[in-house]
Write a protein that holds these residues in place. Structure first.
Motif: not given
Length: 851
Positions: A97, A100, A94, A107, A109, A130
């Motif tokens: 993510v 990001h 994570t 982002a 995942l 999310s």
């Protein structure tokens, strides 16, 4: 925004945050937080979806109640701790993510594996994250918000699918996808594997021409491709080709997406003999991609909804305050409808109770803006479109933007109703409990209207919150009533226990008096014995109900003959019915029926119902016991013409503490626990029990429905058990002769329940005459008959040619050996002493039937 406002409301996390020590929290105490953080925290705390907020620079965690299920034992220590200290195991997956998102990008995942602890046990789970950035007013990223959706079921389902596909591939020599072999220019099927048959709805294709086997793909170019490949010898490869195929013989063709190759089969001489088809159905992948696109769009919309969050939150706070201060359900419905109607500028908001059996809806608690009238009353659902209510029954919110053009509502059977009520667009939210539709919330607009997703979610949330508040209010009221009934029950219990104590106390004092003679002592002892037996029965009833209702009774479910259950129950209640001079009728279904259950407990169910009917029916009353077969159910009903049940008591007649109210004078005594025990025992047998009564003085009817076992061929052991309870093929005719009318009737009913044909006479001479015309196979004769004793009657029956070979059974109150010898000398085959042991009698009759 003050801290008290930010963390107001219910929930464990809110409670912890209200008393949290914020001294080490980077943004400081809540009063100093930037507005973006406050808004994000409030949105998170109000959400039912697992969410957390993390703030720069150390990313300390703030999360909602739903997220605690994921944290497990890490909660509550995880509050305001840096995220990587809480979840070091997630860092590899994570961290990119989250970084990001901190760079200003949303982002996503999917299916992150995580071990969680539920119910004290660790288990593997998968989650989709999310993550969205949270910006300050100057658009700089100050932190992030994450939404977590558990995807464990989807992941496990996907793994099972792959396993099943692998198994099929192995069975077909590891061949992936669907395969088929077509032969000749007409493309006749010579082979089709399971995957191919599944693709075309498992229809029979072998030996058929392609155009005959799968006519539903005509006009889509596939047959033309086959012709071209066969003619040219050039293979054809298709990727993601759309095909409308009838995958189910009972449905219309559906669109599938396929990867496939048409490969010509070339013989040694260069000729083409057929075509090999190999491919795969990629519909799921295609739809999954579409679903992923849709999810991404929804995520984008969710980000946009943050702009409307404050207005929605204000409304939800008002609704929460409103419902918190109300206790009357009708007022809750009315005022929440008005609040929502004004918020949405709707012309009408109302609630309707739904009756699934009568197919009608009852509207109440209207709000209108004055442009339309209130809609109050009960209406058949057909007026609004039966299919529309069927959609609500499936738990789906019903939405229409323009009823005049909507095919569901624009027809001549429905549109006039909507037009007259001024409804041109509407949203209907189902309210269901235990999978059944019980009510709906309706929002109407007098003009066509495009309902936004935010509006629909707000309507759904308002309906659910209001209904939860109503149910909570009803539960509180029910608890108060239950507490009151408990107090009444305890008072009645004390009264019932004091009743036998009074004669016991008096008897004890009498026994202490020196002048009490032997007869007095015997009488006093009998009084004490009877009262102690009565008190023991009360305690036994309490213990039995306690064990059953607490789930401490385990029943063995084995096949039971319903007629045998009825016979045993009737035999147990016979003394009470005879003592109160009731007339009991039996109406038994002709066909055999078996249920799975515990013989003792099934008899107890019927015995309790029959005892109730006997006790609460004035002497000389009428009681009817019926057995019927309705499909896959056995229905047993006990109907009496007794005192009846008050309509207000009927809905809770089976409740544990409601039974004492059935009669006000308590003239029959007892604790009234029988019906509570009946319901618990019926539940253990996967059945249902109901009651009905037209009111006080109009009798009662109790109906038990039990699952019927399918009739199967009988094993020798089962046939032997059956012989012990009923006559072989029911061909034997029995005659009962007894001058005691009640005794004769009860014995006859018992024998009929075993499956015998029974005739009854009360005098010897009439019995002789009837025996000469109807030739009974077995005669059960009372010895002490008035006009001609049983021994003489036996001798005359033996002298008649019609009954010379009948089996004669003496039923006598005399048990001396000399009495038995006299009876056998008179022609009797068997001698039974009253009261007759029904088990021995049924076994004797079974032996006679087999001989």
């Amino acid at each position: 925004m003050r801290q008290s406002d930010l963390f107001s409301g219910d929930g464990e996390v809110r409670a912890l945050l209200r008393v949290h020590d914020w001294s080490g929290f980077a943004p400081g105490p809540p009063e100093q937080w930037p507005d973006a953080l406050k808004m994000a925290v409030r949105l998170m705390l109000d959400s039912r979806v697992p969410m957390y907020v993390a703030w720069k620079p150390d990313l300390p965690l703030l999360y909602n109640d739903a997220y605690t299920d994921i944290l497990g034992r890490k909660h509550p220590d995880a509050l305001t701790r840096p995220i990587w200290e809480v979840w070091p195991e997630l860092a590899p997956d994570t961290r990119p993510v989250i970084e990001h998102a901190l760079n200003g990008n949303a982002a996503f995942l999917e299916n992150v594996a995580l071990q969680v602890v539920r119910d004290g046990r660790p288990e593997n789970a998968w989650f989709t994250f999310s993550v969205s950035p949270i910006r300050n007013e100057d658009e700089t990223v100050a932190g992030l918000m994450a939404t977590i959706i558990e995807t464990t079921k989807q992941v496990l389902f996907g793994r099972r699918q792959l396993a099943e596909q692998d198994a099929i591939h192995r069975l077909l020599d590891q061949a992936p996808g669907f395969m088929a072999v077509l032969q000749g220019p007409e493309h006749i099927f010579k082979l089709a594997n399971n995957a191919y048959r599944r693709l075309v709805g498992y229809r029979d294709v072998i030996g058929k021409r392609a155009r005959e086997a799968v006519p539903d793909v005509e006009g889509q170019g596939f047959f033309e491709l086959l012709d071209r490949v066969y003619a040219t010898g050039e293979p054809f490869v298709g990727y993601g080709v759309s095909a409308k195929i009838q995958t189910d013989p009972d449905t219309q063709p559906t669109e599938r997406f396929l990867n496939f190759i048409y490969q010509p089969i070339i013989e040694l001489d260069g000729s083409i003999s057929g075509i090999f088809i190999e491919g795969s159905d990629i519909t799921d992948q295609h739809l999954a991609q579409q679903e992923l696109t849709r999810v991404n769009q929804e995520l984008a919309e969710k980000i946009k909804t943050l702009e409307d969050a404050e207005r929605r939150q204000v409304f939800q706070l008002k609704l929460a305050d409103l419902l918190r201060n109300l206790s009357d359900p009708r007022e809750m419905f009315s005022r929440s409808s008005a609040l929502l109607g004004r918020h949405l500028n709707a012309c009408r908001v109302l609630y309707g109770d739904y009756d699934v059996e009568k197919r009608c809806v009852s509207y109440h608690s209207n709000y209108t803006d004055g442009s339309v009238g209130e809609l109050v009353g009960t209406y058949p659902t057909d007026l609004f479109g039966h299919d529309n209510f069927a959609s609500l029954e499936r738990g789906t919110t019903w939405i229409s933007t323009n009823l005049a053009q909507d095919p569901r509502t624009s027809g001549p059977d429905t549109w006039p109703t909507f037009e007259e009520l001024g409804i041109h667009s509407a949203v209907a939210v189902p309210l269901d409990r235990d999978g059944a539709l019980i009510a709906s919330m309706f929002v109407n607009s007098s003009t066509p209207r495009e309902w936004t997703k935010d509006e629909i979610r707000l309507i759904e949330d308002t309906a659910e919150r209001t209904w939860n508040a109503v149910e909570h209010s009803r539960v509180v009221r029910a608890l108060r009533q239950a507490d009151q009934r408990k107090d009444e029950f305890l008072a009645m219990l004390a009264h019932e226990l004091r009743n036998p104590l009074a004669p016991i106390s008096a008897a004890a004092e009498l026994m202490g008096m020196a002048h009490l003679d032997e007869a007095g002592l015997i009488q006093t002892s009998q009084i004490i014995t009877r009262q102690v037996r009565h008190m023991t029965g009360l305690v036994d009833d309490l213990l039995d109900v306690s064990r059953v209702t607490r789930g401490l009774v385990v029943i063995e479910k084995i096949p039971q003959d319903v007629k045998s259950i009825v016979a045993n129950a009737v035999e147990q209640v016979r003394p009470l019915i005879e003592s109160r001079r009731h007339r009991l009728e039996l109406h038994l279904a002709r066909e055999s029926a078996h249920v799975a259950g515990d013989q003792k407990r099934l008899v107890q169910i019927l015995t309790n119902l029959l005892n109730n009917a006997a006790k609460y029916t004035p002497e000389g009353g009428h009681i009817c016991l019926r057995t019927d077969i309705e499909g896959d159910q056995v229905v047993l009903s006990v109907h009496d013409d007794g005192i009846g049940i008050d309509p207000e008591l009927q809905p809770r007649i089976f409740d544990l503490f409601a039974q004492a109210e059935r009669t006000s004078d308590r003239s029959q005594g007892g604790l009234g626990l029988g019906l509570a025990l009946v319901r618990s025992l019926v539940d253990l047998h996967d059945g249902q029990v109901t009651c009905s009564s037209e009111g006080i003085g109009k009798g009662s009817k109790f109906t038990v429905r039990l699952p019927r076992l399918p009739e199967q061929s009988e094993s020798p052991e089962r046939r032997q058990r059956k012989r012990n309870t009923q006559a072989a093929n029911g061909s034997l005719r029995l005659m009962v002769v007894d001058d005691n009318v009640d005794a004769a009737r009860m014995l006859a009913m018992y024998l009929e329940a075993l499956g015998y044909e029974v005739i009854v006479e009360h005098g010897s001479r009439h019995a002789l005459e009837r025996a000469s015309t109807e030739s009974p196979n077995i005669c059960l004769l009372d010895i002490g008959l008035p006009d001609m004793d049983g021994n003489e009657l036996a001798r005359r029956l033996r002298a008649q040619p019609e009954t010379a070979g009948a089996v004669l059974i003496a039923v006598s109150g005399y048990g001396q050996e000399s009495d038995r010898e006299t009876a056998l000398a008179a022609g009797f085959d068997h001698y039974l002493v009253k009261p007759v042991d029904t088990g021995k009698l049924s076994a004797l009759l079974a032996r006679i039937s087999d001989s």
